[in-house]
Design an enzyme around this catalytic site. Structure first.
Site, mmCIF file in Angstrom:
data_model
loop_
_atom_site.group_PDB
_atom_site.id
_atom_site.type_symbol
_atom_site.label_atom_id
_atom_site.label_comp_id
_atom_site.label_asym_id
_atom_site.label_seq_id
_atom_site.Cartn_x
_atom_site.Cartn_y
_atom_site.Cartn_z
ATOM 1 N N SER A 44 -0.337 -15.572 -8.778
ATOM 2 C CA SER A 44 0.652 -15.245 -7.753
ATOM 3 C C SER A 44 1.952 -15.996 -7.970
ATOM 4 C CB SER A 44 0.095 -15.592 -6.376
ATOM 5 O OG SER A 44 -0.172 -16.972 -6.299
ATOM 6 N N LYS A 91 2.818 -26.184 -3.866
ATOM 7 C CA LYS A 91 3.895 -25.686 -2.993
ATOM 8 C C LYS A 91 5.154 -26.487 -3.274
ATOM 9 C CE LYS A 91 1.340 -23.045 -0.138
ATOM 10 N NZ LYS A 91 0.163 -23.044 -1.047
#
Lengths: 218, 218
Positions: free
Chosen positions: B139, B176
């Site tokens: 992703s 992240k």
DNA sequence: ATTATGAAAAATGTAACAAAAATCAAGTTG
DNA sequence: CAACTTGATTTTTGTTACATTTTTCATAAT
């Protein structure tokens, strides 16, 4: 031959004789291929010689250490000057942990360890034939290769369709994806801003090696 | 010379004549130095030619800038490695080249090697605080971090705004980008399929470390 | 069968050569 | 007298030629 007066008698000394099929075999030279003479500036003769010698060494490079390295293996093309660093053992061994580890510091003694990894071993299959390049430009952006990245290039991998290769174009090294189709050979940038480059002849371009990895630092 | 019968008369056609100091000057050739002939394997003639041609051309400005990376980031499941105690160094030093290398030969004869680089040393600054993570899921491909990539994570770097961090969320490690604004702290995935995650308290999550590099294999 | 021997064929380094390019000064021109 | 022509002169340069060396193998000798 000093004494050849009496042919009848001379036979007793003859071992060989006219025969077919004799002679040195083609391709039995140092390079396994025909050679050409060319003129080289004096100061670079040594360099060229070294390059040629290195190239042979790289071509018959042994299988070093490859556990989970997938890729074709074949030799081709270029080599570079490179001092062989004696690879001593047990340098940086990195334990692999499961991704299910939760807050807390995993200890190497834990059974979280899945594997150990040495970056050099992981990234370098054939050290003799491997070199690093710093990327300039963004022509391969979509392939995940960005400006400033360090490419790991293996010269011992046969360039084939779809491989990302280092090619010398107009006196500069470029990184492109090699596309060998029935319509011809192309060097395809992975960036819509750049057009594919047709490769007409061998002289147009020299492929240096195949990119096996890219390293981006943040 | 068709007519050279009468030397006295022939003068009217003569412009030049025997003179000293005439002739091509030494070092006026392409390379500015004497040359030698040497035998080159046929397949490498093109490379040598290209190298020689390039070498006379402009000298390259070795600008190795390895950190102008302004990338995005991504997260997903990851696998975890950990670095282990620093072992004795037997560096596998690889030649690191700049961009302007040609046809198997580095452009400037001498400083062709920008540097020698050991990947472990280059990527692992603080070995005892460094982990390796194998990315699972693609992703984050758009951001340059693909499935199977190896992230180098340094726990000793202070997480700050904009850094790419490894965080433990719900018992899994994720990647992240850390966003610390006046409005609060967020973990921002660089993927439209995932929303930014607010971080309310320290206890919400544990930041494991800061991503310093990513390694993609092809 | 095994070895020794020398001929045949290819490889290799260097010399040699011819053509091209560069350079200069004597001669020519304006 | 200055600028231009022009051929001689010298180096460069790509190629060929050639003498050695190396490799290989068929055959004689053992």
């Amino acid at each position: 031959m000093p004494d050849n007066s009496t042919d009848q008698r001379s036979e007793h000394k003859q071992h060989g004789g006219a025969r077919t099929g004799a002679g040195r075999k083609k391709g039995s030279g140092r390079f396994g291929e025909p050679t050409k003479v060319m003129r080289i500036p004096a100061s670079k003769v040594a360099q060229v010689k070294q390059w040629l010698a290195q190239d042979q060494a790289a071509n018959c490079a042994p299988e070093v250490n490859a556990q989970k390295w997938t890729g074709l293996l074949k030799t081709q093309g270029v080599s570079l000057f490179q001092s062989v660093a004696p690879a001593n053992e047990a340098p940086v061994s990195l334990p692999l942990f499961s991704h299910k580890v939760v807050a807390g510091f995993p200890s190497p003694a834990d059974d979280y360890i899945e594997n150990r990894l040495d970056l050099n071993e992981h990234l370098i299959r054939n050290q003799e034939a491997t070199f690093l390049l710093v990327v300039e430009g963004d022509s391969m952006q979509k392939a995940g290769i960005k400006d400033g990245d360090i490419l790991v290039v293996d010269r011992s991998i046969e360039p084939s369709d779809g491989k990302i290769v280092i090619a010398a174009l107009d006196g500069e090294l470029t990184v492109k994806r090699l596309s060998i189709k029935s319509t011809g050979t192309w060097l395809v940038p992975e960036n819509d801003d750049y057009p594919p480059i047709p490769v007409r002849e061998e002289a147009d371009m020299v492929i240096w090696g195949v990119v096996t990895a890219t390293i981006s630092r943040f």
